[in-house]
Structure formats: structure tokens, C-alpha cells
Design a protein around this motif. Structure first.
Motif, mmCIF file in Angstrom:
data_model
loop_
_atom_site.group_PDB
_atom_site.id
_atom_site.type_symbol
_atom_site.label_atom_id
_atom_site.label_comp_id
_atom_site.label_asym_id
_atom_site.label_seq_id
_atom_site.Cartn_x
_atom_site.Cartn_y
_atom_site.Cartn_z
ATOM 1 N N GLY A 107 0.708 -1.131 -0.117
ATOM 2 C CA GLY A 107 -0.029 -0.104 0.046
ATOM 3 C C GLY A 107 0.867 1.144 -0.074
ATOM 4 O O GLY A 107 0.614 2.265 -0.501
ATOM 5 N N LEU A 108 1.941 1.209 0.754
ATOM 6 C CA LEU A 108 2.782 2.366 0.737
ATOM 7 C C LEU A 108 3.324 2.636 -0.534
ATOM 8 O O LEU A 108 3.358 3.929 -1.036
ATOM 9 N N ALA A 109 3.972 1.624 -1.079
ATOM 10 C CA ALA A 109 4.541 1.894 -2.638
ATOM 11 C C ALA A 109 3.534 2.298 -3.498
ATOM 12 O O ALA A 109 3.783 3.346 -4.401
ATOM 13 N N ALA A 110 2.201 1.861 -3.531
ATOM 14 C CA ALA A 110 1.171 2.283 -4.568
ATOM 15 C C ALA A 110 0.839 3.862 -4.083
ATOM 16 O O ALA A 110 0.604 4.687 -4.980
ATOM 17 N N GLY A 111 0.562 4.064 -3.116
ATOM 18 C CA GLY A 111 -0.011 5.415 -2.409
ATOM 19 C C GLY A 111 1.346 6.549 -2.797
ATOM 20 O O GLY A 111 0.989 7.740 -3.255
ATOM 21 N N LYS A 112 2.514 6.022 -2.469
ATOM 22 C CA LYS A 112 3.465 7.304 -2.562
ATOM 23 C C LYS A 112 3.830 7.480 -4.027
ATOM 24 O O LYS A 112 4.138 8.624 -4.448
ATOM 25 N N VAL A 113 3.688 6.471 -5.137
ATOM 26 C CA VAL A 113 4.057 6.451 -6.201
ATOM 27 C C VAL A 113 2.861 6.889 -7.365
ATOM 28 O O VAL A 113 3.134 7.848 -8.027
ATOM 29 N N GLY A 114 1.765 6.353 -6.856
ATOM 30 C CA GLY A 114 0.578 6.556 -7.526
ATOM 31 C C GLY A 114 -0.460 7.886 -7.092
ATOM 32 O O GLY A 114 -1.067 8.349 -7.818
ATOM 33 N N GLY A 115 -0.125 8.152 -5.867
ATOM 34 C CA GLY A 115 -0.843 9.412 -5.537
ATOM 35 C C GLY A 115 -2.240 8.988 -4.784
ATOM 36 O O GLY A 115 -2.333 8.060 -4.289
ATOM 37 N N SER A 116 -3.186 9.870 -4.948
ATOM 38 C CA SER A 116 -4.588 9.631 -3.908
ATOM 39 C C SER A 116 -5.723 8.999 -4.954
ATOM 40 O O SER A 116 -6.577 9.279 -4.702
ATOM 41 N N ASN A 117 -5.489 8.648 -5.991
ATOM 42 C CA ASN A 117 -6.540 7.875 -6.624
ATOM 43 C C ASN A 117 -6.960 6.686 -5.721
ATOM 44 O O ASN A 117 -6.613 5.954 -5.295
ATOM 45 N N PRO A 118 -8.327 6.919 -5.848
ATOM 46 C CA PRO A 118 -9.113 5.755 -5.050
ATOM 47 C C PRO A 118 -8.880 4.286 -5.782
ATOM 48 O O PRO A 118 -9.429 3.474 -4.753
ATOM 49 N N VAL A 119 -8.420 4.201 -6.704
ATOM 50 C CA VAL A 119 -8.422 2.705 -7.252
ATOM 51 C C VAL A 119 -7.248 1.914 -6.485
ATOM 52 O O VAL A 119 -7.244 0.851 -6.353
ATOM 53 N N LEU A 120 -6.202 2.926 -6.150
ATOM 54 C CA LEU A 120 -4.867 2.254 -5.700
ATOM 55 C C LEU A 120 -5.198 1.563 -4.274
ATOM 56 O O LEU A 120 -4.482 0.417 -4.045
ATOM 57 N N PRO A 121 -5.784 2.044 -3.205
ATOM 58 C CA PRO A 121 -5.970 1.123 -2.238
ATOM 59 C C PRO A 121 -6.805 -0.098 -2.370
ATOM 60 O O PRO A 121 -6.258 -1.293 -1.969
ATOM 61 N N VAL A 122 -7.651 -0.169 -3.401
ATOM 62 C CA VAL A 122 -8.341 -1.459 -3.613
ATOM 63 C C VAL A 122 -7.472 -2.482 -4.221
ATOM 64 O O VAL A 122 -7.374 -3.722 -3.851
ATOM 65 N N VAL A 123 -6.585 -1.967 -5.526
ATOM 66 C CA VAL A 123 -5.651 -2.744 -5.978
ATOM 67 C C VAL A 123 -4.427 -2.976 -5.035
ATOM 68 O O VAL A 123 -4.036 -4.207 -5.029
ATOM 69 N N SER A 124 -4.078 -2.316 -4.297
ATOM 70 C CA SER A 124 -2.993 -2.569 -3.279
ATOM 71 C C SER A 124 -3.692 -3.759 -2.300
ATOM 72 O O SER A 124 -2.895 -4.867 -2.042
ATOM 73 N N ALA A 125 -4.937 -3.713 -1.810
ATOM 74 C CA ALA A 125 -5.550 -4.786 -1.048
ATOM 75 C C ALA A 125 -5.593 -6.221 -1.796
ATOM 76 O O ALA A 125 -5.359 -7.354 -1.217
ATOM 77 N N VAL A 126 -5.947 -6.162 -2.974
ATOM 78 C CA VAL A 126 -6.054 -7.258 -3.802
ATOM 79 C C VAL A 126 -4.595 -7.769 -3.904
ATOM 80 O O VAL A 126 -4.339 -9.333 -3.834
ATOM 81 N N LEU A 127 -3.578 -7.180 -4.303
ATOM 82 C CA LEU A 127 -2.377 -7.592 -4.492
ATOM 83 C C LEU A 127 -1.551 -8.218 -3.077
ATOM 84 O O LEU A 127 -1.003 -9.121 -3.261
ATOM 85 N N SER A 128 -2.130 -7.593 -1.962
ATOM 86 C CA SER A 128 -1.662 -8.023 -0.887
ATOM 87 C C SER A 128 -2.108 -9.370 -0.554
ATOM 88 O O SER A 128 -1.422 -10.094 0.059
ATOM 89 N N LEU A 129 -3.308 -9.611 -0.906
ATOM 90 C CA LEU A 129 -3.959 -11.001 -0.681
ATOM 91 C C LEU A 129 -3.167 -12.155 -1.632
ATOM 92 O O LEU A 129 -2.670 -13.016 -1.048
ATOM 93 N N GLY A 130 -2.889 -11.521 -2.897
ATOM 94 C CA GLY A 130 -2.032 -12.654 -3.574
ATOM 95 C C GLY A 130 -0.584 -12.656 -3.340
ATOM 96 O O GLY A 130 0.034 -13.815 -3.104
ATOM 97 N N ALA A 131 0.135 -11.575 -2.756
ATOM 98 C CA ALA A 131 1.325 -11.687 -2.201
ATOM 99 C C ALA A 131 1.418 -12.594 -0.804
ATOM 100 O O ALA A 131 2.400 -13.389 -0.772
ATOM 101 N N VAL A 132 0.548 -12.632 0.219
ATOM 102 C CA VAL A 132 0.535 -13.208 1.394
ATOM 103 C C VAL A 132 0.495 -14.828 0.853
ATOM 104 O O VAL A 132 1.043 -15.819 1.325
ATOM 105 N N TYR A 133 -0.593 -14.887 -0.328
ATOM 106 C CA TYR A 133 -0.968 -16.229 -0.423
ATOM 107 C C TYR A 133 0.704 -17.041 -1.291
ATOM 108 O O TYR A 133 1.102 -17.998 -1.010
ATOM 109 N N VAL A 134 0.916 -16.223 -2.191
ATOM 110 C CA VAL A 134 2.333 -16.599 -2.642
ATOM 111 C C VAL A 134 3.420 -16.721 -1.744
ATOM 112 O O VAL A 134 4.173 -17.904 -1.729
ATOM 113 N N GLY A 135 3.373 -15.850 -0.854
ATOM 114 C CA GLY A 135 4.572 -16.315 0.100
ATOM 115 C C GLY A 135 4.193 -17.304 1.263
ATOM 116 O O GLY A 135 5.192 -17.939 1.443
ATOM 117 N N GLN A 136 2.845 -17.655 1.349
ATOM 118 C CA GLN A 136 2.746 -18.855 2.038
ATOM 119 C C GLN A 136 3.329 -20.125 1.268
ATOM 120 O O GLN A 136 3.727 -21.201 1.866
#
Length: 195
Positions: A107-136
């Protein structure tokens, strides 16, 4: 008993001859005590700028760049998934705070680079689900690789079906809690970073 009376006048005053001549201001820069023609007597430059140095310029408003924000989030997701999997495989258990870190970094990377677009928090949440799954999955592959004395990358690329089956059989309520925590951390991290 009587006390002595001080002499009249100010004992701390200098001799009248040593004082400034009448009509001159000892604090003025010129003898007349007036600012030269065209200058402001209060020390400000005639063009209105601060003579003591300029204030730093106001930061320009950050433009929302959704594309770069998503790219930054994907890169952060891949890196944090690998780190999370390595930590999980090294200690052979899941760690909740590490899942929070995965989500927050994405989320930090998306927000710092992408700004305040409301799509980015949602995309970040979805990507974090995938990242934790792949990490597991990476963590499970590392644990299995230790037991079988083979490479973890061989297990990931050659036995991916068995790896996902092992994840399915080992999942519990804590697994889904870690996924939810990571998604929440990513969403809030993107919001805070863009603010």
C-alpha cells in the motif's frame, strides 16, 4: 539614620558630549535617519521579497499516476511475497506481523508513487492477498525442500499442484485472518501514503 541621596540625573547616562548629536538616530544607517529614496525603511525589498532569504517554494501538488502506482504495488508484492515466504519457511510457521508488513509495504508503494487515486487502495488490498498467498506457498516449498533435500524452486515450478494442495489441506482460520490483515494494511497504507 539617613540614607545618602543619589545625585540628580541618570548615573548610567554617558557624558552629554559623547552622545549622538541632536536630530540623529543612533540606529539609522544614514545620518539623516531616513531610508534612501525608493527603499522601504522597514527592511523589505521594494519588490516585496523577503530580504532575509526566501521561503522554500510550496510543493507542487502530486498528480495521481495510477499506472505507476500499480506497477510499484506489483513490484512490492513480488518482493514482499518472497521475503514473507523465506521468513515463514525459515521458522516453519506463519507470522501475523509479517503479513501486516507485506500489506503495508504494498500500500505504501502504491500510494507514494501513484498518488491519491481511489483505485490504488483497492488494487493494493487485492495484490496483498496474492502476495501473502504466494508467500505462504513459498514458505511451504521451503519447508518441504528441507525435508526432501531438494531445491525449493524445483518444488514451486515442478510440483505446483501438490504445493497448492498442501496449502489447501493446511489452511485454517489463522490463514484467512492473515490474508484479511494484509489486505486491510495495504488499503490503509495506500490511503495514508497518498495523503
Amino acid at each position: 539614620m539617613s540614607q545618602p541621596v543619589p545625585p540628580p540625573g541618570n548615573p548610567f547616562a554617558q557624558d552629554a558630549a559623547a552622545q549622538q548629536p541632536a536630530g540623529q538616530n543612533p540606529y539609522a544607517q544614514n545620518p539623516a535617519g531616513q531610508a534612501p529614496a525608493g527603499q522601504n525603511p522597514y527592511g523589505q525589498a521594494p519588490d516585496g521579497q523577503n530580504p532575509f532569504g526566501a521561503y522554500p517554494p510550496a510543493p507542487e501538488p502530486r498528480r495521481a499516476n495510477v499506472g505507476l502506482g500499480i506497477v510499484a504495488a506489483v513490484v512490492a508484492a513480488l518482493v514482499t511475497a518472497g521475503i514473507y515466504g523465506a521468513v515463514m519457511g525459515g521458522i516453519e510457521r506463519e507470522i501475523g506481523w509479517a503479513a501486516i508488513g507485506v500489506g503495508f509495504v504494498i500500500g505504501l508503494a502504491a500510494g507514494k508513487v501513484g498518488g491519491s487515486n481511489p483505485v490504488l487502495p483497492v488494487v493494493s488490498a487485492v495484490l496483498s492477498l496474492g502476495a501473502v498467498y504466494v508467500g505462504q506457498l513459498v514458505g511451504i516449498a521451503i519447508v518441504v525442500a528441507k525435508e526432501l533435500n531438494v531445491s525449493a524452486t524445483d518444488i514451486v515450478f515442478q510440483e505446483f499442484g501438490l504445493l497448492t494442495q498442501a496449502w489447501s489441506e493446511g489452511k485454517d482460520a489463522m490463514t484467512f485472518l492473515f490474508l484479511a490483515i494484509a489486505a486491510f494494511a495495504a488499503f490503509s497504507g495506500a490511503k495514508k501514503a497518498a495523503a
